[in-house]
Design a protein around this motif. Structure first.
Motif, short mmCIF file in Angstrom:
data_model
loop_
_atom_site.label_atom_id
_atom_site.label_comp_id
_atom_site.label_asym_id
_atom_site.label_seq_id
_atom_site.Cartn_x
_atom_site.Cartn_y
_atom_site.Cartn_z
N LEU A 60 3.95 -19.09 3.00
CA LEU A 60 5.16 -18.59 2.37
C LEU A 60 5.70 -17.46 3.23
CD1 LEU A 60 3.95 -18.34 -1.33
CD2 LEU A 60 5.36 -20.11 -0.32
N THR A 61 6.97 -17.44 3.38
CA THR A 61 7.60 -16.34 4.09
C THR A 61 8.59 -15.69 3.15
OG1 THR A 61 9.26 -17.82 5.02
CG2 THR A 61 7.32 -17.36 6.39
N PHE A 62 8.65 -14.40 3.18
CA PHE A 62 9.53 -13.66 2.29
C PHE A 62 10.53 -12.90 3.13
CE2 PHE A 62 5.48 -14.02 0.05
CZ PHE A 62 5.91 -14.66 -1.10
N THR A 63 11.77 -13.02 2.74
CA THR A 63 12.80 -12.25 3.41
C THR A 63 13.14 -11.05 2.55
OG1 THR A 63 14.52 -13.59 2.37
CG2 THR A 63 13.77 -14.27 4.56
N GLU A 64 13.72 -10.07 3.14
CA GLU A 64 14.04 -8.84 2.44
C GLU A 64 14.88 -9.13 1.19
OE1 GLU A 64 16.53 -4.80 3.31
OE2 GLU A 64 15.45 -5.72 4.95
N GLY A 65 14.44 -8.61 0.07
CA GLY A 65 15.22 -8.71 -1.16
C GLY A 65 14.92 -9.90 -2.04
N ASN A 66 14.07 -10.86 -1.63
CA ASN A 66 13.85 -12.02 -2.48
C ASN A 66 12.53 -11.98 -3.25
OD1 ASN A 66 11.97 -12.72 -0.54
ND2 ASN A 66 12.71 -14.81 -0.29
N LEU A 67 11.84 -10.87 -3.21
CA LEU A 67 10.56 -10.75 -3.91
C LEU A 67 10.71 -9.74 -5.04
CD1 LEU A 67 7.60 -11.62 -3.95
CD2 LEU A 67 7.10 -9.74 -2.40
N ASN A 68 10.47 -10.18 -6.27
CA ASN A 68 10.57 -9.30 -7.43
C ASN A 68 9.53 -8.20 -7.32
OD1 ASN A 68 9.60 -8.49 -10.26
ND2 ASN A 68 11.55 -9.50 -10.68
N GLN A 69 9.89 -7.00 -7.78
CA GLN A 69 8.98 -5.86 -7.67
C GLN A 69 7.69 -6.03 -8.46
OE1 GLN A 69 10.77 -2.33 -9.28
NE2 GLN A 69 11.72 -3.43 -10.96
N TYR A 70 7.67 -6.93 -9.41
CA TYR A 70 6.47 -7.12 -10.23
C TYR A 70 5.65 -8.33 -9.79
CZ TYR A 70 8.82 -3.78 -13.19
OH TYR A 70 9.45 -2.66 -13.66
N ALA A 71 6.14 -9.10 -8.84
CA ALA A 71 5.46 -10.33 -8.44
C ALA A 71 4.05 -10.07 -7.93
CB ALA A 71 6.28 -11.06 -7.37
N SER A 72 3.86 -9.00 -7.16
CA SER A 72 2.53 -8.73 -6.62
C SER A 72 1.55 -8.36 -7.73
CB SER A 72 2.59 -7.64 -5.55
OG SER A 72 3.22 -6.49 -6.06
N PHE A 73 2.02 -7.68 -8.77
CA PHE A 73 1.15 -7.35 -9.90
C PHE A 73 0.79 -8.60 -10.69
CE2 PHE A 73 3.30 -3.34 -9.02
CZ PHE A 73 2.21 -2.49 -8.92
N ALA A 74 1.74 -9.51 -10.85
CA ALA A 74 1.47 -10.77 -11.54
C ALA A 74 0.46 -11.60 -10.75
CB ALA A 74 2.77 -11.56 -11.74
N TYR A 75 0.60 -11.61 -9.44
CA TYR A 75 -0.35 -12.34 -8.59
C TYR A 75 -1.76 -11.77 -8.76
CZ TYR A 75 -2.60 -14.25 -4.44
OH TYR A 75 -3.46 -14.89 -3.60
N ASP A 76 -1.89 -10.44 -8.69
CA ASP A 76 -3.20 -9.81 -8.85
C ASP A 76 -3.77 -10.07 -10.24
OD1 ASP A 76 -3.41 -8.91 -6.27
OD2 ASP A 76 -2.90 -6.82 -6.74
N ALA A 77 -2.92 -10.11 -11.27
CA ALA A 77 -3.39 -10.40 -12.63
C ALA A 77 -3.96 -11.82 -12.71
CB ALA A 77 -2.25 -10.23 -13.63
N ALA A 78 -3.27 -12.78 -12.09
CA ALA A 78 -3.76 -14.16 -12.10
C ALA A 78 -5.08 -14.28 -11.33
CB ALA A 78 -2.70 -15.09 -11.49
N VAL A 79 -5.20 -13.58 -10.21
CA VAL A 79 -6.44 -13.60 -9.44
C VAL A 79 -7.58 -12.96 -10.24
CG1 VAL A 79 -7.59 -12.75 -7.35
CG2 VAL A 79 -5.29 -13.73 -7.21
N ALA A 80 -7.29 -11.87 -10.94
CA ALA A 80 -8.31 -11.21 -11.77
C ALA A 80 -8.82 -12.17 -12.84
CB ALA A 80 -7.73 -9.94 -12.40
N LEU A 81 -7.91 -12.87 -13.49
CA LEU A 81 -8.31 -13.84 -14.51
C LEU A 81 -9.15 -14.95 -13.89
CD1 LEU A 81 -8.16 -14.71 -17.44
CD2 LEU A 81 -6.01 -15.88 -16.89
N GLY A 82 -8.77 -15.39 -12.70
CA GLY A 82 -9.55 -16.41 -12.00
C GLY A 82 -10.96 -15.94 -11.69
#
Length: 113
Positions: free
Chosen positions: A14-36
């Motif tokens: 995945l490549t991310f360009t400036e401005g297309n990543l929600n500020q909460y996306a990284s926290f949601a990702y970490d939450a899903a990994v924690a549950l895993g």
């Protein structure tokens, strides 16, 4: 991320360009990994499976199943290096914020760390 320091952070192709990543996306990702991680501990390490609806461990015969409370306890024991920093939880379930890595954006939307 696979914990291999030589693997790029964009290891999922995945490549991310400036401005297309929600500020909460990284926290949601970490939450899903924690549950895993918590589910991995219960299912693969302890050999347990979810209890049938309305049943509890004490009602099972020869089967060690886990309840929501067991999953909560396993989640509280999780600790790993996440996208947002060290992910670990206090006894009350709050995230230990001492390992957080903050991303601060200016009004123009550019990273201002």
């Amino acid at each position: 991320h696979d914990q291999d320091p030589t693997t790029s952070r964009a290891c999922a192709n995945l490549t991310f360009t400036e401005g297309n990543l929600n500020q909460y996306a990284s926290f949601a990702y970490d939450a899903a990994v924690a549950l895993g991680h918590a589910l991995h501990e219960l299912v693969h390490e302890q050999g347990r499976e979810p209890c049938p609806r309305g049943k509890y461990q004490s009602q099972q015969t020869g089967t060690s199943c886990f309840t929501g409370a067991d999953l909560r306890d396993a989640l509280r024991a999780v600790s790993f290096a996440g996208i947002t920093g060290r992910v670990a939880f206090a006894a009350n379930g709050d995230r230990d914020a001492s390992g957080l890595e903050w991303m601060v954006y200016s009004h123009s939307g550019r990273l201002a760390v």
